[in-house]
Write an enzyme that holds these catalytic residues in place. Structure first.
Site, PDB file in Angstrom:
ATOM      1  N   ASP A   7      35.275  35.173  50.110  1.00 10.78           N
ATOM      2  CA  ASP A   7      35.361  34.701  51.492  1.00 10.78           C
ATOM      3  C   ASP A   7      34.292  35.457  52.287  1.00 10.78           C
ATOM      4  O   ASP A   7      33.443  36.154  51.692  1.00 10.78           O
ATOM      5  CB  ASP A   7      36.787  34.861  52.056  1.00 10.78           C
ATOM      6  CG  ASP A   7      37.168  36.323  52.310  1.00 10.78           C
ATOM      7  OD1 ASP A   7      36.379  37.226  51.957  1.00 10.78           O
ATOM      8  OD2 ASP A   7      38.264  36.561  52.855  1.00 10.78           O
ATOM      9  N   HIS A   8      34.347  35.353  53.611  1.00 11.87           N
ATOM     10  CA  HIS A   8      33.337  36.015  54.445  1.00 11.87           C
ATOM     11  C   HIS A   8      33.401  37.535  54.304  1.00 11.87           C
ATOM     12  O   HIS A   8      32.387  38.217  54.428  1.00 11.87           O
ATOM     13  CB  HIS A   8      33.524  35.608  55.910  1.00 11.87           C
ATOM     14  CG  HIS A   8      34.910  35.846  56.419  1.00 11.87           C
ATOM     15  ND1 HIS A   8      35.988  35.059  56.016  1.00 11.87           N
ATOM     16  CD2 HIS A   8      35.423  36.791  57.247  1.00 11.87           C
ATOM     17  CE1 HIS A   8      37.085  35.521  56.602  1.00 11.87           C
ATOM     18  NE2 HIS A   8      36.776  36.559  57.351  1.00 11.87           N
ATOM     19  N   CYS A  64      37.296  39.365  48.284  1.00  5.33           N
ATOM     20  CA  CYS A  64      37.584  39.190  49.711  1.00  5.33           C
ATOM     21  C   CYS A  64      37.490  40.579  50.336  1.00  5.33           C
ATOM     22  O   CYS A  64      36.966  41.505  49.711  1.00  5.33           O
ATOM     23  CB  CYS A  64      38.936  38.510  49.942  1.00  5.33           C
ATOM     24  SG  CYS A  64      40.369  39.374  49.291  1.00  5.33           S
ATOM     25  N   THR A  66      39.725  42.997  51.120  1.00  6.56           N
ATOM     26  CA  THR A  66      40.442  44.036  50.370  1.00  6.56           C
ATOM     27  C   THR A  66      40.588  43.705  48.889  1.00  6.56           C
ATOM     28  O   THR A  66      40.898  44.587  48.086  1.00  6.56           O
ATOM     29  CB  THR A  66      41.876  44.184  50.917  1.00  6.56           C
ATOM     30  OG1 THR A  66      42.522  42.896  50.795  1.00  6.56           O
ATOM     31  CG2 THR A  66      41.876  44.627  52.378  1.00  6.56           C
ATOM     32  N   HIS A  97      43.722  46.477  28.275  1.00  7.59           N
ATOM     33  CA  HIS A  97      45.186  46.342  28.181  1.00  7.59           C
ATOM     34  C   HIS A  97      45.708  45.001  28.686  1.00  7.59           C
ATOM     35  O   HIS A  97      46.707  44.503  28.179  1.00  7.59           O
ATOM     36  CB  HIS A  97      45.873  47.462  28.974  1.00  7.59           C
ATOM     37  CG  HIS A  97      45.830  48.782  28.276  1.00  7.59           C
ATOM     38  ND1 HIS A  97      46.626  49.840  28.609  1.00  7.59           N
ATOM     39  CD2 HIS A  97      45.066  49.215  27.222  1.00  7.59           C
ATOM     40  CE1 HIS A  97      46.377  50.876  27.819  1.00  7.59           C
ATOM     41  NE2 HIS A  97      45.425  50.526  26.979  1.00  7.59           N
ATOM     42  N   HIS A 132      49.544  45.093  23.246  1.00 17.38           N
ATOM     43  CA  HIS A 132      49.201  44.479  24.534  1.00 17.38           C
ATOM     44  C   HIS A 132      49.298  42.957  24.456  1.00 17.38           C
ATOM     45  O   HIS A 132      49.658  42.303  25.430  1.00 17.38           O
ATOM     46  CB  HIS A 132      47.814  44.927  24.980  1.00 17.38           C
ATOM     47  CG  HIS A 132      47.700  46.412  25.093  1.00 17.38           C
ATOM     48  ND1 HIS A 132      48.438  47.133  26.007  1.00 17.38           N
ATOM     49  CD2 HIS A 132      46.984  47.314  24.381  1.00 17.38           C
ATOM     50  CE1 HIS A 132      48.163  48.413  25.866  1.00 17.38           C
ATOM     51  NE2 HIS A 132      47.294  48.554  24.881  1.00 17.38           N
TER      52      HIS A 132
HETATM   53  C1  RB5 Z   1      39.602  38.384  56.082  1.00 21.42           C
HETATM   54  O1  RB5 Z   1      39.474  38.979  57.328  1.00 21.42           O
HETATM   55  C2  RB5 Z   1      40.491  39.250  55.179  1.00 21.42           C
HETATM   56  O2  RB5 Z   1      41.800  39.151  55.596  1.00 21.42           O
HETATM   57  C3  RB5 Z   1      40.328  38.839  53.738  1.00 21.42           C
HETATM   58  O3  RB5 Z   1      38.999  38.976  53.359  1.00 21.42           O
HETATM   59  C4  RB5 Z   1      41.118  39.614  52.700  1.00 21.42           C
HETATM   60  O4  RB5 Z   1      40.963  40.987  52.865  1.00 21.42           O
HETATM   61  C5  RB5 Z   1      42.518  39.214  52.506  1.00 21.42           C
HETATM   62  O5  RB5 Z   1      43.246  39.724  51.650  1.00 21.42           O
END
Ligand code: RB5
Length: 149
Positions: A7-8, A64, A66, A97, A132
């Site tokens: 994503d962005h 993304c 996180t 694993h 595993h």
């Molecule tokens: C986008 O702002 C953010 O929420 C997304 O990239 C991600 O971290 C979601 O889990």
């Protein structure tokens, strides 16, 4: 062939990872995003996880902000084992694993160098099978029992 998307929040790291894949001669298909406009990560996570789930792509990379949202989405797909990794140990274990067929990274967590390093470790690692495999079989059975397999 590897499927990759972000994503962005992950586009910067995605571009860095793509340069590393190119450098190693690893073929990939980029499912987006292609600019940093705000998007919804489930749309792009589903593109990559769907192709891996259907066997159209062998492995995937999702990024993304996180890594959390992308891993939640990807693990909804039958046969997908998506692993959110943060360091060398979890990147290696994800393959050795868990035979993770999708690696998930946090674009706002990792430096470009670290992201590339973790993808390389995961890509090169080899599934250890044995005990595993038995555990992965249990995951597949759970999917089947839930009517997802
Ligand atoms: C986008 O702002 C953010 O929420 C997304 O990239 C991600 O971290 C979601 O889990």
């Amino acid at each position: 062939m590897i499927a990759i998307a972000s994503d962005h929040g992950g586009i910067e790291l995605k571009e860095a990872v793509k340069r590393c894949l190119d450098g190693r001669g690893i073929a990939f298909h980029d499912f987006g995003v292609f600019n940093d406009d705000s998007v919804d990560y489930p749309d792009f996570g589903a593109l990559v996880a769907g192709t891996v789930s259907r066997g159209e792509m062998t492995q995937g990379i999702l990024i993304c902000g996180t890594g959390i949202g992308m891993s939640i989405v990807a693990n909804k797909f039958p046969g997908v084992r998506a692993a959110l990794v943060h360091d060398e140990f979890t990147a290696r274990m994800a393959k050795e694993h868990n035979d993770a067929n999708i690696i998930v990274l946090g674009g706002r967590v990792l430096s470009p160098e670290m992201g590339c390093r973790l993808v390389g470790i995961w890509f090169d690692a080899v599934f250890e099978e044995g005990r595993h495999q038995k555990r992965l079989d249990k995951i597949a059975l759970i999917e089947k029992e839930l009517g997802q397999g």
